[in-house]
Design a protein around this motif. Structure first.
Motif, PDB file in Angstrom:
ATOM      1  N   LEU A   1      30.029  98.044  52.626  1.00 26.46           N
ATOM      2  CA  LEU A   1      30.524  99.212  51.912  1.00 26.46           C
ATOM      3  C   LEU A   1      29.325 100.010  51.401  1.00 26.46           C
ATOM      4  O   LEU A   1      28.410  99.457  50.796  1.00 26.46           O
ATOM      5  CB  LEU A   1      31.405  98.810  50.736  1.00 26.46           C
ATOM      6  CG  LEU A   1      31.922  99.964  49.862  1.00 26.46           C
ATOM      7  CD1 LEU A   1      32.960 100.782  50.619  1.00 26.46           C
ATOM      8  CD2 LEU A   1      32.501  99.424  48.555  1.00 26.46           C
TER       9      LEU A   1
ATOM     10  N   VAL B   1      28.250 103.079  48.849  1.00 29.65           N
ATOM     11  CA  VAL B   1      28.744 103.789  47.668  1.00 29.65           C
ATOM     12  C   VAL B   1      27.802 104.953  47.356  1.00 29.65           C
ATOM     13  O   VAL B   1      26.573 104.777  47.308  1.00 29.65           O
ATOM     14  CB  VAL B   1      28.832 102.857  46.451  1.00 29.65           C
ATOM     15  CG1 VAL B   1      29.368 103.621  45.238  1.00 29.65           C
ATOM     16  CG2 VAL B   1      29.712 101.652  46.756  1.00 29.65           C
TER      17      VAL B   1
ATOM     18  N   SER C   1      39.815  94.939  50.969  1.00 28.41           N
ATOM     19  CA  SER C   1      39.984  95.869  49.850  1.00 28.41           C
ATOM     20  C   SER C   1      38.774  95.782  48.920  1.00 28.41           C
ATOM     21  O   SER C   1      38.528  94.745  48.294  1.00 28.41           O
ATOM     22  CB  SER C   1      41.260  95.544  49.072  1.00 28.41           C
ATOM     23  OG  SER C   1      42.398  95.630  49.910  1.00 28.41           O
ATOM     24  N   TRP C   2      38.015  96.872  48.863  1.00 26.84           N
ATOM     25  CA  TRP C   2      36.855  96.958  47.983  1.00 26.84           C
ATOM     26  C   TRP C   2      37.250  97.691  46.698  1.00 26.84           C
ATOM     27  O   TRP C   2      37.952  98.710  46.739  1.00 26.84           O
ATOM     28  CB  TRP C   2      35.738  97.754  48.645  1.00 26.84           C
ATOM     29  CG  TRP C   2      35.080  97.097  49.821  1.00 26.84           C
ATOM     30  CD1 TRP C   2      35.418  97.234  51.138  1.00 26.84           C
ATOM     31  CD2 TRP C   2      33.943  96.237  49.786  1.00 26.84           C
ATOM     32  NE1 TRP C   2      34.568  96.508  51.933  1.00 26.84           N
ATOM     33  CE2 TRP C   2      33.640  95.878  51.130  1.00 26.84           C
ATOM     34  CE3 TRP C   2      33.141  95.731  48.751  1.00 26.84           C
ATOM     35  CZ2 TRP C   2      32.584  95.047  51.463  1.00 26.84           C
ATOM     36  CZ3 TRP C   2      32.084  94.898  49.085  1.00 26.84           C
ATOM     37  CH2 TRP C   2      31.808  94.545  50.422  1.00 26.84           C
ATOM     38  N   THR C   3      36.782  97.167  45.570  1.00 25.81           N
ATOM     39  CA  THR C   3      36.956  97.833  44.284  1.00 25.81           C
ATOM     40  C   THR C   3      35.576  98.079  43.683  1.00 25.81           C
ATOM     41  O   THR C   3      34.814  97.122  43.465  1.00 25.81           O
ATOM     42  CB  THR C   3      37.802  96.992  43.317  1.00 25.81           C
ATOM     43  OG1 THR C   3      39.094  96.774  43.898  1.00 25.81           O
ATOM     44  CG2 THR C   3      37.962  97.724  41.978  1.00 25.81           C
TER      45      THR C   3
ATOM     46  N   SER D   1      35.682 103.552  42.804  1.00 30.04           N
ATOM     47  CA  SER D   1      36.673 103.903  43.830  1.00 30.04           C
ATOM     48  C   SER D   1      37.342 102.636  44.328  1.00 30.04           C
ATOM     49  O   SER D   1      36.934 101.517  43.997  1.00 30.04           O
ATOM     50  CB  SER D   1      36.005 104.632  45.011  1.00 30.04           C
ATOM     51  OG  SER D   1      35.075 103.762  45.652  1.00 30.04           O
ATOM     52  N   VAL D   2      38.367 102.816  45.136  1.00 26.38           N
ATOM     53  CA  VAL D   2      39.034 101.712  45.832  1.00 26.38           C
ATOM     54  C   VAL D   2      39.066 102.064  47.309  1.00 26.38           C
ATOM     55  O   VAL D   2      39.492 103.171  47.670  1.00 26.38           O
ATOM     56  CB  VAL D   2      40.464 101.482  45.305  1.00 26.38           C
ATOM     57  CG1 VAL D   2      41.160 100.406  46.118  1.00 26.38           C
ATOM     58  CG2 VAL D   2      40.437 101.107  43.831  1.00 26.38           C
ATOM     59  N   GLU D   3      38.605 101.156  48.137  1.00 23.52           N
ATOM     60  CA  GLU D   3      38.557 101.380  49.586  1.00 23.52           C
ATOM     61  C   GLU D   3      39.301 100.256  50.299  1.00 23.52           C
ATOM     62  O   GLU D   3      39.135  99.082  49.951  1.00 23.52           O
ATOM     63  CB  GLU D   3      37.104 101.412  50.078  1.00 23.52           C
ATOM     64  CG  GLU D   3      36.205 102.393  49.358  1.00 23.52           C
ATOM     65  CD  GLU D   3      36.230 103.758  50.006  1.00 23.52           C
ATOM     66  OE1 GLU D   3      36.757 103.861  51.128  1.00 23.52           O
ATOM     67  OE2 GLU D   3      35.728 104.712  49.385  1.00 23.52           O
ATOM     68  N   HIS D   4      40.132 100.629  51.287  1.00 21.66           N
ATOM     69  CA  HIS D   4      40.865  99.635  52.074  1.00 21.66           C
ATOM     70  C   HIS D   4      40.530  99.808  53.555  1.00 21.66           C
ATOM     71  O   HIS D   4      40.415 100.932  54.056  1.00 21.66           O
ATOM     72  CB  HIS D   4      42.374  99.786  51.885  1.00 21.66           C
ATOM     73  CG  HIS D   4      42.829  99.582  50.474  1.00 21.66           C
ATOM     74  ND1 HIS D   4      42.933  98.337  49.891  1.00 21.66           N
ATOM     75  CD2 HIS D   4      43.198 100.475  49.519  1.00 21.66           C
ATOM     76  CE1 HIS D   4      43.358  98.474  48.651  1.00 21.66           C
ATOM     77  NE2 HIS D   4      43.526  99.764  48.396  1.00 21.66           N
ATOM     78  N   GLU D   5      40.398  98.696  54.237  1.00 21.78           N
ATOM     79  CA  GLU D   5      40.154  98.721  55.684  1.00 21.78           C
ATOM     80  C   GLU D   5      41.050  97.686  56.351  1.00 21.78           C
ATOM     81  O   GLU D   5      41.129  96.533  55.906  1.00 21.78           O
ATOM     82  CB  GLU D   5      38.695  98.398  55.994  1.00 21.78           C
ATOM     83  CG  GLU D   5      38.375  98.367  57.482  1.00 21.78           C
ATOM     84  CD  GLU D   5      36.958  97.917  57.782  1.00 21.78           C
ATOM     85  OE1 GLU D   5      36.578  97.932  58.979  1.00 21.78           O
ATOM     86  OE2 GLU D   5      36.232  97.529  56.843  1.00 21.78           O
TER      87      GLU D   5
END
Length: 227
Positions: A12, A14, A63-65, A72-76
């Motif tokens: 990830l 940022v 799921s990254w927080t 942010s919150v990122e989903h893959e």
């Protein structure tokens, strides 16, 4: 696309990021279970990585927080393929059997095709036959087992000849209207692929199962013969 067993590095980036930036990763497996890999940050919080081992086939969610600067919150979603060549259902023939039957190298998806052919013959031929079986439902006589194995290989070879193994060529969709647009269906009246050559029992299947060597060992039922 990764396969089962692959070890990957989830990553990830940022931006913006600084010393206050922190990230956590939650991995949801296809069966709903949860993993929380150890996450490592570099470049003053701008890059975050974590090792992930794909232990089962299916769709994984990463799921990254991110908290602090760049929150942010990122989903893959990651689609993981089964281990190539591993059979998951009963098959009456191996890829070696198929290679010997074809007298050529089998296709790379041979195991999958043999499983499909075995299911097809189970449903449309073998359930109407009489022969001795083991407690696992497999032919107990070596000659019968070999003949059924050749019949399965014959079905796979037939699919190779017609260029279709699922019956897609014979499936129609009829007429469809969406608003002012009308689409005409195919000329086939079948919606389940039954009109495709792929859904036919290969002629060589009957040759294998009617072998004189099987007399008294395997009896074809009337329904199977009429198919």
């Amino acid at each position: 696309m990764p396969d089962v067993g692959d070890l990957v590095t989830a990553r990830l980036t940022v931006s913006p990021a600084d010393a206050t930036t922190q990230a956590a990763l939650v991995v949801t497996l296809p069966d709903g279970s949860i993993l929380t890999p150890v996450v490592t940050g570099t470049d003053n919080g701008a890059v975050w990585t974590a090792p992930v081992v794909y232990t089962m086939a299916g769709v994984w969610r990463l799921s990254w927080t991110v908290t602090g600067t760049g929150a942010s919150v990122e989903h893959e979603l990651v689609s993981v393929a089964p281990t190539p060549g591993v059979t998951t259902t009963r098959s009456y023939a191996t890829t070696t059997d198929l290679a010997n039957y074809l007298r050529a190298a089998p296709p790379v998806d041979a195991a999958h095709l043999l499983e499909g052919a075995s299911r097809m013959l189970d449903a449309r031929v073998l359930q109407y036959c009489r022969y001795d079986v083991t407690t696992d439902g497999l032919p107990s006589d070596a000659a019968v087992a070999a003949a059924i194995g050749r019949a399965v290989c014959a079905q796979v070879a037939w699919w190779g000849e017609v260029g279709d193994s699922v019956g897609a060529a014979g499936a129609g969709y009829g007429s469809v209207s969406i608003g002012s647009v009308s689409l005409g269906g195919s000329t086939s009246t079948s919606t389940d692929g039954a009109g495709s050559a792929a859904r036919q029992i290969a002629p060589q299947v009957w040759d294998e199962l009617r072998s004189p060597a099987l007399h008294g060992l395997l009896v074809l039922g009337a329904v199977a013969v009429s198919w």
